[in-house]
Design an enzyme around this catalytic site. Sequence first.
Site, PDB file in Angstrom:
ATOM      1  CG  PHE A 154      40.363   0.854  39.751  1.00  0.00           C
ATOM      2  CD1 PHE A 154      39.498   1.938  39.866  1.00  0.00           C
ATOM      3  CD2 PHE A 154      41.708   1.124  39.523  1.00  0.00           C
ATOM      4  CE1 PHE A 154      39.959   3.248  39.745  1.00  0.00           C
ATOM      5  CE2 PHE A 154      42.175   2.425  39.401  1.00  0.00           C
ATOM      6  CZ  PHE A 154      41.290   3.488  39.519  1.00  0.00           C
ATOM      7  CE  LYS A 212      43.920  -9.709  37.572  1.00  0.00           C
ATOM      8  NZ  LYS A 212      43.311  -8.962  38.684  1.00  0.00           N
ATOM      9  CD  GLU A 230      44.294  -6.394  42.313  1.00  0.00           C
ATOM     10  OE1 GLU A 230      43.766  -6.574  41.195  1.00  0.00           O
ATOM     11  OE2 GLU A 230      45.464  -6.002  42.459  1.00  0.00           O
ATOM     12  CB  SER A 254      48.573   1.260  34.123  1.00  0.00           C
ATOM     13  OG  SER A 254      49.075   0.069  34.671  1.00  0.00           O
ATOM     14  CB  CYS A 263      41.296   4.921  29.692  1.00  0.00           C
ATOM     15  SG  CYS A 263      39.957   4.439  28.629  1.00  0.00           S
ATOM     16  CD  GLU A 287      46.409   6.919  32.860  1.00  0.00           C
ATOM     17  OE1 GLU A 287      47.169   5.948  33.008  1.00  0.00           O
ATOM     18  OE2 GLU A 287      45.297   6.844  32.325  1.00  0.00           O
TER      19      GLU A 287
HETATM   20  P1  NAD Z   1      46.460  -1.609  36.522  1.00  0.00           P
HETATM   21  O1  NAD Z   1      47.340  -1.683  35.344  1.00  0.00           O
HETATM   22  O2  NAD Z   1      47.065  -1.338  37.853  1.00  0.00           O
HETATM   23  O3  NAD Z   1      45.648  -2.996  36.700  1.00  0.00           O
HETATM   24  C1  NAD Z   1      44.992  -3.596  35.618  1.00  0.00           C
HETATM   25  C2  NAD Z   1      44.969  -5.105  35.837  1.00  0.00           C
HETATM   26  O4  NAD Z   1      46.307  -5.582  35.854  1.00  0.00           O
HETATM   27  C3  NAD Z   1      44.351  -5.501  37.167  1.00  0.00           C
HETATM   28  O5  NAD Z   1      43.555  -6.630  36.970  1.00  0.00           O
HETATM   29  C4  NAD Z   1      45.552  -5.787  38.061  1.00  0.00           C
HETATM   30  O6  NAD Z   1      45.293  -6.785  39.020  1.00  0.00           O
HETATM   31  C5  NAD Z   1      46.615  -6.249  37.079  1.00  0.00           C
HETATM   32  N1  NAD Z   1      47.964  -5.841  37.478  1.00  0.00           N
HETATM   33  C6  NAD Z   1      48.331  -4.758  38.201  1.00  0.00           C
HETATM   34  N2  NAD Z   1      49.667  -4.701  38.315  1.00  0.00           N
HETATM   35  C7  NAD Z   1      50.170  -5.775  37.669  1.00  0.00           C
HETATM   36  C8  NAD Z   1      51.486  -6.266  37.423  1.00  0.00           C
HETATM   37  N3  NAD Z   1      52.559  -5.633  37.889  1.00  0.00           N
HETATM   38  N4  NAD Z   1      51.619  -7.384  36.684  1.00  0.00           N
HETATM   39  C9  NAD Z   1      50.546  -8.045  36.198  1.00  0.00           C
HETATM   40  N5  NAD Z   1      49.273  -7.623  36.413  1.00  0.00           N
HETATM   41  C10 NAD Z   1      49.083  -6.503  37.128  1.00  0.00           C
HETATM   42  O7  NAD Z   1      45.307  -0.552  36.194  1.00  0.00           O
HETATM   43  P2  NAD Z   1      44.187   0.019  37.157  1.00  0.00           P
HETATM   44  O8  NAD Z   1      44.834   0.930  38.151  1.00  0.00           O
HETATM   45  O9  NAD Z   1      43.311  -1.064  37.657  1.00  0.00           O
HETATM   46  O10 NAD Z   1      43.310   0.873  36.113  1.00  0.00           O
HETATM   47  C11 NAD Z   1      43.660   2.152  35.704  1.00  0.00           C
HETATM   48  C12 NAD Z   1      44.460   2.154  34.412  1.00  0.00           C
HETATM   49  O11 NAD Z   1      43.709   1.482  33.388  1.00  0.00           O
HETATM   50  C13 NAD Z   1      44.704   3.550  33.871  1.00  0.00           C
HETATM   51  O12 NAD Z   1      46.014   3.615  33.391  1.00  0.00           O
HETATM   52  C14 NAD Z   1      43.702   3.690  32.742  1.00  0.00           C
HETATM   53  O13 NAD Z   1      44.050   4.633  31.756  1.00  0.00           O
HETATM   54  C15 NAD Z   1      43.698   2.311  32.216  1.00  0.00           C
HETATM   55  N6  NAD Z   1      42.502   2.037  31.422  1.00  0.00           N
HETATM   56  C16 NAD Z   1      42.650   1.973  30.057  1.00  0.00           C
HETATM   57  C17 NAD Z   1      41.550   1.773  29.249  1.00  0.00           C
HETATM   58  C18 NAD Z   1      41.706   1.724  27.759  1.00  0.00           C
HETATM   59  O14 NAD Z   1      40.781   1.334  27.077  1.00  0.00           O
HETATM   60  N7  NAD Z   1      42.843   2.114  27.206  1.00  0.00           N
HETATM   61  C19 NAD Z   1      40.286   1.604  29.831  1.00  0.00           C
HETATM   62  C20 NAD Z   1      40.169   1.645  31.224  1.00  0.00           C
HETATM   63  C21 NAD Z   1      41.295   1.861  32.014  1.00  0.00           C
END
Ligand code: NAD
Length: 487
Positions: A148, A172, A175, A225, A280, A378
């Site tokens: 997000f 995808k 959401e 994450s 991140c 984090e």
């Molecule tokens: P998230 O992991 O909750 O969600 C990321 C994606 O995975 C979303 O599209 C979500 O719908 C999907 N998702 C969530 N839970 C899932 C599950 N159990 N199984 C399968 N798919 C699932 O992350 P977020 O809260 O949207 O974003 C924040 C995180 O993203 C932080 O940890 C941040 O550090 C990381 N991030 C990393 C980078 C990088 O380049 N390393 C860049 C941006 C964000």
Amino acid sequence: MNLSHLIDGKPFESGTARWGDVFNPSRGEVIARVPMGGAAEVDAAVQAAGRAFRTWSVLPVPRRASVLFEYKRLLEQHADELARLVTRENGKTLDEARGDVRRGIEVVDFACGVAQLTKGESLPQVAEQIDAVTMREPIGVCAGITPFNFPAMVPMWMFPLAIACGNTFVLKPSEKVPLTALRLAELFSAAGLPPGVFNVVHGGREVVDALCTHPGVAAVSFVGSSGVAKHVYTLASAQGKRCQAAGGAKNVLLVMPDAEPDSTLRAILGSSFGCAGQRCMAGSVLMGVGRKTADAWREHVSSALAGLKLDDTSANDAAGMGPVIDRVAQKRVVGVVDAAAAAGADLAYRGAAPERGFFVGPTLLDRVEPQMSVFQEEVFGPVLSLVRPETLDEAIATMNRLSFGNGASIFTSSGAAARQFTREIQCGMLGINVGVPAPMALFSFSGWNASFYGDLHVQGAEGVLFYTRQRVVLSRWDKGYVRAQGW
Ligand code: NAD
């Protein structure tokens, strides 16, 4: 407003019974409803992308590039509109949202050079009468799963380059921020992209798992994450797919006694409290080397935080710090601070948050110890932990205890300290007097350890390798073939 999936260039009404709410985090109001898709929507999108691949992948490369050039022009023209959309659904300030869009456009700019980027190599006479040529070719239907926190930039790390290389794509988006992704797709279509080349399927885990296991998907790019990154990497690679999965982070800002104070303070505030700490690459640990340095930076940061404005980002262009993404994140971050204080951290500063929306007051915790969970995990919110190492060696050893390896920065006037830091830190993206050392589109985003699962990183040269595969052709055309024809 009810949103739709976008499949084969058209809104796709799946008749789903499950919908998610999309919020304006500054106000806590619902602004749209997003359909939560599943395996059926993924299958429809992958089929459409598979059909489109047959023609898109064989289009002459300059013709693909010309669509990218037009897309870039349209993105520039709509940059402000896109930034306002990002602010509305994500809550970051308009300035930050403009940066989000700008960084995404830089990837499109890079992808416009696809002809040059995907040229192969050749070596005549590699053996007797034999010439060798390599060519890079698209791999098929690629999938992207995004978080997000950067509604424009992170999806654009993936799909422009994948598509420029001749692949088709199913995105995808998170959401929580589906609106920007849909607008990016509309603009790509307006730039002349044929239907089915870029598809958007909304949803959560069901869609993710269906993409990772669908036999028609060749490659999966994930950003989010670490727990989910590992899940996606494990699932997709077990199916024989290429996978690049970028995860979470814990980034350290290391301040030496000889740091230049003004630019260092600006860098710390931008890194740790910009985007409400939801980057991140956000600096979430501040290390002041030596007691005098740590004491001084506790004062500098606390007084700067007292002047930080928190305001409705969707109404006020000049807001200083926006909210976190939703009520769950707000409660979680407040809980992390309370737990850290209960575990012995010293609450040096805790700002007030407005009642409405999902704001969290900016917080500085002092005397954080490496065994505390606020140091190891984090937080993803506007919370900075001050750690007090006595020496540079101790600081580096403490940093290297972290499981993540995304970013770290040193602030110093000493080349020797900077060199030791850059050689010894177990982390992929480093800054020297730079608060957010996120590489521009020309370079790959190079997280290490629990911050990345896979081999080839997103965007830049590694992105091109990820979205193409190499063919090697050896040919023998000796004179005997000419003589055989009697020429
Ligand atoms: P998230 O992991 O909750 O969600 C990321 C994606 O995975 C979303 O599209 C979500 O719908 C999907 N998702 C969530 N839970 C899932 C599950 N159990 N199984 C399968 N798919 C699932 O992350 P977020 O809260 O949207 O974003 C924040 C995180 O993203 C932080 O940890 C941040 O550090 C990381 N991030 C990393 C980078 C990088 O380049 N390393 C860049 C941006 C964000």
